[in-house]
Write an enzyme that holds these catalytic residues in place. Structure first.
Site, PDB file in Angstrom:
ATOM      1  N   GLY A 104      -7.869   7.547   0.486  1.00 16.13           N
ATOM      2  CA  GLY A 104      -7.053   8.714   0.816  1.00 16.13           C
ATOM      3  C   GLY A 104      -5.695   8.359   1.394  1.00 16.13           C
ATOM      4  N   THR A 152      -8.645  -4.819  -7.411  1.00 10.22           N
ATOM      5  CA  THR A 152      -9.995  -5.009  -6.888  1.00 10.22           C
ATOM      6  C   THR A 152     -10.391  -6.478  -6.743  1.00 10.22           C
ATOM      7  OG1 THR A 152     -10.590  -2.890  -7.825  1.00 10.22           O
ATOM      8  CG2 THR A 152     -12.409  -4.365  -7.337  1.00 10.22           C
ATOM      9  N   ASN A 194       3.668   6.722  -6.752  1.00  8.34           N
ATOM     10  CA  ASN A 194       2.245   6.965  -7.022  1.00  8.34           C
ATOM     11  C   ASN A 194       2.015   8.454  -7.216  1.00  8.34           C
ATOM     12  OD1 ASN A 194      -0.506   7.151  -7.138  1.00  8.34           O
ATOM     13  ND2 ASN A 194      -0.873   6.479  -5.036  1.00  8.34           N
ATOM     14  N   CYS A 221      -2.933   9.286  -7.604  1.00 11.45           N
ATOM     15  CA  CYS A 221      -4.068   8.960  -6.753  1.00 11.45           C
ATOM     16  C   CYS A 221      -5.107  10.076  -6.808  1.00 11.45           C
ATOM     17  CB  CYS A 221      -3.640   8.756  -5.308  1.00 11.45           C
ATOM     18  SG  CYS A 221      -5.051   8.350  -4.268  1.00 11.45           S
ATOM     19  N   ASN A 236      -3.815   3.608 -12.726  1.00  8.34           N
ATOM     20  CA  ASN A 236      -4.419   3.864 -11.431  1.00  8.34           C
ATOM     21  C   ASN A 236      -5.927   4.006 -11.670  1.00  8.34           C
ATOM     22  OD1 ASN A 236      -4.919   4.697  -8.706  1.00  8.34           O
ATOM     23  ND2 ASN A 236      -2.828   5.473  -8.608  1.00  8.34           N
ATOM     24  N   LYS A 250       0.850  -1.185   0.000  1.00  2.49           N
ATOM     25  CA  LYS A 250       0.000   0.000   0.000  1.00  2.49           C
ATOM     26  C   LYS A 250       0.898   1.251   0.000  1.00  2.49           C
ATOM     27  CE  LYS A 250      -0.140   0.284   4.962  1.00  2.49           C
ATOM     28  NZ  LYS A 250      -0.201  -0.819   5.888  1.00  2.49           N
TER      29      LYS A 250
HETATM   30  C1  FMN Z   1      -9.160   0.100  -2.168  1.00  3.98           C
HETATM   31  C2  FMN Z   1      -8.084   0.531  -3.115  1.00  3.98           C
HETATM   32  C3  FMN Z   1      -6.923   1.159  -2.616  1.00  3.98           C
HETATM   33  C4  FMN Z   1      -5.918   1.575  -3.479  1.00  3.98           C
HETATM   34  N1  FMN Z   1      -4.789   2.156  -2.956  1.00  3.98           N
HETATM   35  C5  FMN Z   1      -3.762   2.513  -3.789  1.00  3.98           C
HETATM   36  C6  FMN Z   1      -2.538   3.042  -3.262  1.00  3.98           C
HETATM   37  O1  FMN Z   1      -2.335   3.168  -2.040  1.00  3.98           O
HETATM   38  N2  FMN Z   1      -1.556   3.410  -4.138  1.00  3.98           N
HETATM   39  C7  FMN Z   1      -1.720   3.247  -5.493  1.00  3.98           C
HETATM   40  O2  FMN Z   1      -0.796   3.569  -6.259  1.00  3.98           O
HETATM   41  N3  FMN Z   1      -2.849   2.728  -6.019  1.00  3.98           N
HETATM   42  C8  FMN Z   1      -3.884   2.348  -5.196  1.00  3.98           C
HETATM   43  N4  FMN Z   1      -5.035   1.801  -5.740  1.00  3.98           N
HETATM   44  C9  FMN Z   1      -5.145   1.595  -7.200  1.00  3.98           C
HETATM   45  C10 FMN Z   1      -4.799   0.160  -7.583  1.00  3.98           C
HETATM   46  O3  FMN Z   1      -3.462  -0.153  -7.234  1.00  3.98           O
HETATM   47  C11 FMN Z   1      -4.980  -0.076  -9.096  1.00  3.98           C
HETATM   48  O4  FMN Z   1      -4.131   0.785  -9.809  1.00  3.98           O
HETATM   49  C12 FMN Z   1      -6.400   0.169  -9.567  1.00  3.98           C
HETATM   50  O5  FMN Z   1      -7.325  -0.235  -8.595  1.00  3.98           O
HETATM   51  C13 FMN Z   1      -6.734  -0.550 -10.884  1.00  3.98           C
HETATM   52  O6  FMN Z   1      -6.620  -1.945 -10.769  1.00  3.98           O
HETATM   53  P1  FMN Z   1      -7.877  -2.931 -10.445  1.00  3.98           P
HETATM   54  O7  FMN Z   1      -8.965  -2.595 -11.394  1.00  3.98           O
HETATM   55  O8  FMN Z   1      -7.330  -4.323 -10.600  1.00  3.98           O
HETATM   56  O9  FMN Z   1      -8.264  -2.646  -9.038  1.00  3.98           O
HETATM   57  C14 FMN Z   1      -6.059   1.376  -4.893  1.00  3.98           C
HETATM   58  C15 FMN Z   1      -7.214   0.749  -5.373  1.00  3.98           C
HETATM   59  C16 FMN Z   1      -8.217   0.321  -4.521  1.00  3.98           C
HETATM   60  C17 FMN Z   1      -9.440  -0.359  -5.084  1.00  3.98           C
END
Ligand code: FMN
Ligand code: FAD
Ligand code: FES
Lengths: 262, 299
Positions: free
Chosen positions: B71, B264, B125, B128, B190, B44
């Site tokens: 956040g 996800t 990152n 975000c 992202n 994370k």
């Molecule tokens: C609950 C949640 C928390 C996330 N936290 C971060 C994070 O801390 N840093 C980051 O670079 N991306 C974060 N992401 C983005 C994911 O790493 C990813 O880029 C994005 O969800 C697309 O992939 P997916 O469709 O497989 O979820 C987060 C996504 C979700 C759903």
């Protein structure tokens, strides 16, 4: 492994839009009151798990009581006997029974306060505590659930309704004020709508009674990894977010930053 | 069958890893997934000081997707080094630490603290959508992508992956800016900026109103952007966005990714990372692929 496919043994209606489900779980499944399971519906429009509290556990039969609140619980209500349900659990911390006066003579009354579907986890708790008093609040007479089961466990069971159609007319906290009278209360366990938790927390704080509340929040992973389920808490003088799924769902009422929760 | 891939000089035993933020630092998932099987673990987001994160509610469900507004809550890099990194180092996998900041100085600071640590790579990152300063504002402008990447690259002891946002007009421009600034790899996408309104409550589903959309709903966007970026740059790409199955992973590799991240899907299925790997192997087997790199070469 806390992840398994469970066979549905029963899924029947208990009251309008409230269902009673029994599923077969692995015989290694152990749980404490206040813990919950996550139910995976495996549909593209329902990617997130649905948390449901454990209402009972007898040998390898897990009991869940749930209310149709939207599409996921609506979908669950349509499932039939012998269908399979993917479940993770038990999850969360559960009620801290050890901190209460249980077993100590003269320690005072243990009070359970439930609102609506919040009665479900309290029934599991009631089996593990020495019978005392439970106050259950419902909208009206037709939505009363589980009261008879608390009674048959030996609990003094008070039902209150918003419309006064049965039992005490008014809030559960008002019922508590009127009915516990001069008896010393050693601990309060609460599960129900957020406003009820808040009122119960205030009630307990005024009387310096330890109060344990079961919080709800929309969940992502359910295991403490994604931080999607924050509970605002005050700890060591600073404001942080704990995880409802892992640090909770049960919290000490005086650790919650209630003003942040509408 | 060869599954190993080379990302910026580091050999990953296979191309499957969790996406940042959905897998914590692996501790909770270790009960459900053998971490040793994963090509890497992406943590994370970690910042120089602890971040509180956003108030509830932080997550909402949409058709084939999830909107989140976490956040970047995290306990800060010191706590990460004390509690999480040692845990991850027990496993036979690569550790990619996702870093976040509110300013270039904060990004540099966290990269410096991590530079002597056991982390194998850093993922920057700058994309975000759920924080005010930093985050997306850095990732939406090619000039800023270049500046942040250059600054962090200079001070980081590890190879640097730059994580790009889909909330831009030209993903190729951002990818090129990252490459020119010295990024060793890029990862994308992202989350996509989105919004949900609860019509019965007459309120926004998330109190910050906007959130980041992820899950199957964004996969076609991710596949397109990975393809475009792969045409624009020569550094390796970690593709993500809506990968739920091994076939989704194969599609992302064919679009031009060298590795894939599963986000996800971890929420829908606690075993998703390992399952995607198993299914990818099965797909390769059934379709006559002997080397994972044969999939990427298709694009
Ligand atoms: C609950 C949640 C928390 C996330 N936290 C971060 C994070 O801390 N840093 C980051 O670079 N991306 C974060 N992401 C983005 C994911 O790493 C990813 O880029 C994005 O969800 C697309 O992939 P997916 O469709 O497989 O979820 C987060 C996504 C979700 C759903
Ligand atoms: C620890 C815990 C234990 C629970 N135990 C029970 C139980 O024993 N019996 C029971 O009937 N319900 C219980 N709930 C609530 C239950 O999880 C939600 O009602 C359910 O997830 C709604 O899903 P849905 O698809 O039917 O509703 P949706 O269509 O997703 O949403 C309907 C409404 O419910 C709200 N909602 C959705 N998920 C949650 C949630 N996790 N918490 C609070 N509100 C939510 C939504 O914001 C929306 O307003 C519990 C929740 C938690 C967090
Ligand atoms: S739901 Fe993921 S941390 Fe609680």
């Amino acid at each position: 492994m806390r992840l398994f496919e469970a066979v549905i043994l029963e899924n029947t209606q208990l009251a309008p839009s409230i269902f009673n489900m029994r599923v077969k779980v692995p015989n290694t499944f152990r749980a404490v009151p206040g813990q919950f399971v996550n139910i995976y519906l495996n549909r593209p429009d329902m990617l997130l798990p649905r948390p449901i509290s454990i209402c009972g556990l007898e040998e390898d039969t897990l009991r869940l009581v749930y209310q149709i609140a939207g599409k996921g619980t609506g979908y669950m209500a349509g499932l039939g006997r012998w269908e399979l349900l993917r479940i993770a659990g038990p999850l969360g911390n559960g009620f801290n029974i050890a901190s209460s006066g249980e077993g100590m003579s003269g320690a005072g009354l243990e009070l359970l306060i439930g609102g609506g579907i919040g009665a479900a986890p309290l029934l599991f708790l009631a089996r593990r505590l020495k019978p005392a008093m439970v106050i259950l609040g419902f909208r009206s007479a037709s939505s009363v659930i589980l009261a008879g089961e608390f009674l048959s466990l030996g609990w003094e069971t008070v039902v209150s309704t918003d419309d006064g159609s049965v039992g005490y007319h008014g809030r559960v906290t008002d019922a508590a004020r009127d009915l516990t009278g001069g008896v010393k209360t050693s601990a309060i366990y609460v599960c129900g709508p957020r406003i009820m938790l808040k009122k119960a927390a205030e009630y307990a704080a005024e009387r310096s009674i330890p109060c344990h509340v079961a919080m709800e929040e929309r969940m992502g992973c359910g295991i403490g990894a994604c931080l999607c389920c924050p509970a605002p808490v005050i700890g060591n003088g600073s404001r942080t977010y704990k995880k409802v799924c892992k640090d909770g769902p049960v919290f000490d009422a005086d650790s919650i930053a209630w003003e942040e929760l509408s | 069958m060869n599954l190993s891939v080379n990302i910026a000089g580091a050999i990953l035993k296979n191309p499957v890893m969790p996406a940042s933020g959905t897998f914590g630092s692996g501790r909770e998932y270790a009960e459900f997934v053998d971490i040793n099987r994963l090509g890497a673990v992406v943590t994370k987001g970690v910042s120089i000081t602890p971040w509180l994160g956003n108030p509830p509610r932080r997550i909402a469900e949409t058709a084939s997707g999830v909107l989140n507004s976490v956040g970047l809550q995290n306990a800060g890099v010191e706590a990460f080094l004390r509690d999480d990194l040692p845990f991850l180092k027990q496993f036979d996998t690569r550790v990619i630490v996702n870093i976040c900041g509110r300013s270039i100085d904060e990004y540099i600071a966290v990269a410096e603290v991590l530079s002597g640590s056991g982390a194998d790579m850093l993922e920057l990152n700058i994309s975000c959508p759920n924080v005010g300063e930093g985050g997306l504002s850095f990732g939406a402008d090619a000039g800023m992508v270049y500046r942040v990447t250059t600054a962090v690259k200079k001070r980081s002891g590890q190879p640097l992956i730059v994580k790009l946002s889909p909330n831009v007009t030209s993903i190729s421009e951002m990818a090129i800016a990252a490459e020119n600034a010295g990024a060793d790899a890029i990862s994308l996408i992202n989350t996509v900026l989105g919004m949900k309104i609860d019509i019965r409550r007459r309120a926004f589903a998330l109190p910050r109103k906007v959130g980041g959309l992820s899950g199957p709903a964004i996969k076609p966007i991710a596949v397109r952007m990975v393809y475009e970026a792969s045409r624009a740059v020569n550094i390796p790409i970690i593709g993500m966005g809506g990968i739920m199955t091994g076939e989704d992973a194969a599609e992302m590799l064919m679009a031009g990714a060298s590795a894939v991240a599963v986000g996800t899907a971890n929420l829908s299925k606690l075993t998703a990372t390992a399952d995607v790997l198993d299914e990818l192997i099965l797909f390769m087997d059934e379709n006559g692929f002997n080397d994972i790199r044969e999939l990427t070469i298709l694009s």
